[in-house]
Design a protein around this motif. Structure first.
Motif, PDB file in Angstrom:
ATOM      1  N   ARG A  80      31.953  31.975  39.340  1.00 41.41           N
ATOM      2  CA  ARG A  80      32.212  33.425  40.332  1.00 41.41           C
ATOM      3  C   ARG A  80      31.490  32.990  41.322  1.00 41.41           C
ATOM      4  O   ARG A  80      30.302  32.891  41.642  1.00 41.41           O
ATOM      5  CB  ARG A  80      31.674  34.389  39.611  1.00 41.41           C
ATOM      6  CG  ARG A  80      32.001  35.820  40.418  1.00 41.41           C
ATOM      7  CD  ARG A  80      31.885  37.191  39.590  1.00 41.41           C
ATOM      8  NE  ARG A  80      32.632  38.276  40.117  1.00 41.41           N
ATOM      9  CZ  ARG A  80      32.984  39.263  39.604  1.00 41.41           C
ATOM     10  NH1 ARG A  80      32.521  39.365  38.462  1.00 41.41           N
ATOM     11  NH2 ARG A  80      33.659  40.361  40.253  1.00 41.41           N
ATOM     12  N   LYS A 133      32.856  37.250  45.487  1.00 37.28           N
ATOM     13  CA  LYS A 133      32.779  37.734  44.195  1.00 37.28           C
ATOM     14  C   LYS A 133      34.156  37.179  43.431  1.00 37.28           C
ATOM     15  O   LYS A 133      34.106  37.619  42.168  1.00 37.28           O
ATOM     16  CB  LYS A 133      32.889  39.308  44.007  1.00 37.28           C
ATOM     17  CG  LYS A 133      31.660  39.716  44.885  1.00 37.28           C
ATOM     18  CD  LYS A 133      30.169  39.382  44.126  1.00 37.28           C
ATOM     19  CE  LYS A 133      28.985  39.945  45.031  1.00 37.28           C
ATOM     20  NZ  LYS A 133      28.930  39.735  46.459  1.00 37.28           N
ATOM     21  N   ILE A 193      36.419  35.398  40.800  1.00 37.40           N
ATOM     22  CA  ILE A 193      36.304  34.530  39.741  1.00 37.40           C
ATOM     23  C   ILE A 193      37.449  33.796  39.666  1.00 37.40           C
ATOM     24  O   ILE A 193      38.562  33.879  39.776  1.00 37.40           O
ATOM     25  CB  ILE A 193      36.431  35.271  38.218  1.00 37.40           C
ATOM     26  CG1 ILE A 193      35.087  36.241  38.222  1.00 37.40           C
ATOM     27  CG2 ILE A 193      36.372  34.311  37.043  1.00 37.40           C
ATOM     28  CD1 ILE A 193      35.068  37.233  36.819  1.00 37.40           C
ATOM     29  N   ASP A 230      26.534  29.821  43.521  1.00 33.56           N
ATOM     30  CA  ASP A 230      27.571  30.468  42.839  1.00 33.56           C
ATOM     31  C   ASP A 230      26.770  31.373  41.543  1.00 33.56           C
ATOM     32  O   ASP A 230      25.852  31.071  41.188  1.00 33.56           O
ATOM     33  CB  ASP A 230      28.643  29.972  42.026  1.00 33.56           C
ATOM     34  CG  ASP A 230      29.670  29.312  43.305  1.00 33.56           C
ATOM     35  OD1 ASP A 230      30.880  29.152  42.842  1.00 33.56           O
ATOM     36  OD2 ASP A 230      29.376  29.233  44.333  1.00 33.56           O
TER      37      ASP A 230
END
Ligand SMILES: [Fe+2]
Length: 297
Positions: free
Chosen positions: A244, A249, A251, A287
């Motif tokens: 992510r 944001k 994924i 991340d």
């Protein structure tokens, strides 16, 4: 104002059959009418196509189609480009027909990345049905995703997208690695007029095929996981594990396309309805989790 979204990308490939298998069976795109031995058109939504793969002698990314919401804004962008001394080539009627747009022009950014600036899309008129059951790709006003382009003239390329095409800063990342420059290598994420976190990013990284990556988005983590299963089953190189991102944001995982650039396949990308309320950040951390890279394969 200027560009609203990414309309499409064009790619040159020596192996359309590899792209057909990858596009249909891994990505879950649909082969569109008009495809033949020389051109493969892949749909992701109600547009006639989003990927145009053209048979050629090389495996390389050709260009991104960037869409303006109106003819007036399209013309204003062209005027700004020409005013800044950028060579802008007029599109012709046949080219507009192939692209299913009302108008287009072709130009290069300062790094030599080719762009087509378009307006007035024409819809396919038939619903998109994924051959492997992807329920939908998140597109619409946000376009089909984003492109991350290489540059050897970072500041000039950022200025070009911001000052001439109307992009705004979303955030910037500096990538540090052993033996690299002290200030790191820049990666600049820029948003268009639509809600997507970034439509174009530019990075100070080499990209032998002309593109660092492009991204497609699906509704749920299950859709991402099932795509990862399909990619592994098909023997596609997984360039980055699931993870992510801190900035948008999203994924996602990254897989290598038949042309050699990566396709990020993700869900949950952040959206913003009012960019005036967002303060760009220039200190993106690593991340949140995952995204372990594998450059081999
Ligand atoms: Fe991305």
């Amino acid at each position: 104002m200027g560009v609203r979204s990414l309309a499409y990308i064009r790619v040159e490939s020596r192996d359309l059959e590899a792209w057909r298998r990858f596009g249909e069976q891994v990505v879950g795109a649909a082969v569109a009418p008009g495809s033949d031995d020389d051109v493969l058109l892949l749909r992701l939504d109600g547009r006639p196509w989003r990927f145009r793969i053209e048979k050629g002698d090389q495996d390389r990314y050709l260009c991104a189609g960037l869409e303006c919401p109106s003819e007036a804004e399209w013309q204003q962008a062209i005027d700004r480009l020409r005013g800044a001394g950028v060579a802008v080539a007029e599109g012709d009627t046949e080219g507009a027909r192939l692209r299913h747009v009302r108008g287009y022009v072709t130009l290069d950014d300062p790094a030599g990345n080719m762009i087509e600036l378009v307006w007035g899309n024409i819809v396919a008129g038939t619903p998109f049905v994924s051959p492997v059951g992807v329920p939908a790709f998140i597109t619409g006003e946000m376009g089909f995703g984003h492109v991350v382009l290489p540059t050897t003239c970072y500041d000039a390329t950022r200025s070009f997208y911001k000052d001439l095409l109307g992009f705004g800063d979303s955030d910037e990342m500096r990538v540090h690695f052993p033996g690299g420059p002290e200030q790191g290598l820049g990666m600049s994420f820029m948003h268009a007029a639509g809600p997507r976190h970034h439509t174009v990013a530019v990075g100070e990284f080499p990209a032998p095929t002309g593109l660092i990556h492009t991204m497609v988005e699906v509704p749920t983590i299950d859709d991402v996981g099932m795509a990862l299963d399909r990619a592994v089953a098909a023997g596609v190189h997984i360039s980055s594990s699931l993870g992510r991102h801190t900035n948008d944001k999203m994924i996602s995982f990254y897989m290598r396309s038949p042309t050699g650039f990566d396709i990020e396949f993700g869900c949950g990308g952040e959206q913003t309805d009012d960019w005036t309320k967002v303060t760009p950040t220039f200190t993106i951390k690593e991340d949140l989790w995952g995204h372990k890279w594998d450059f081999g394969g």
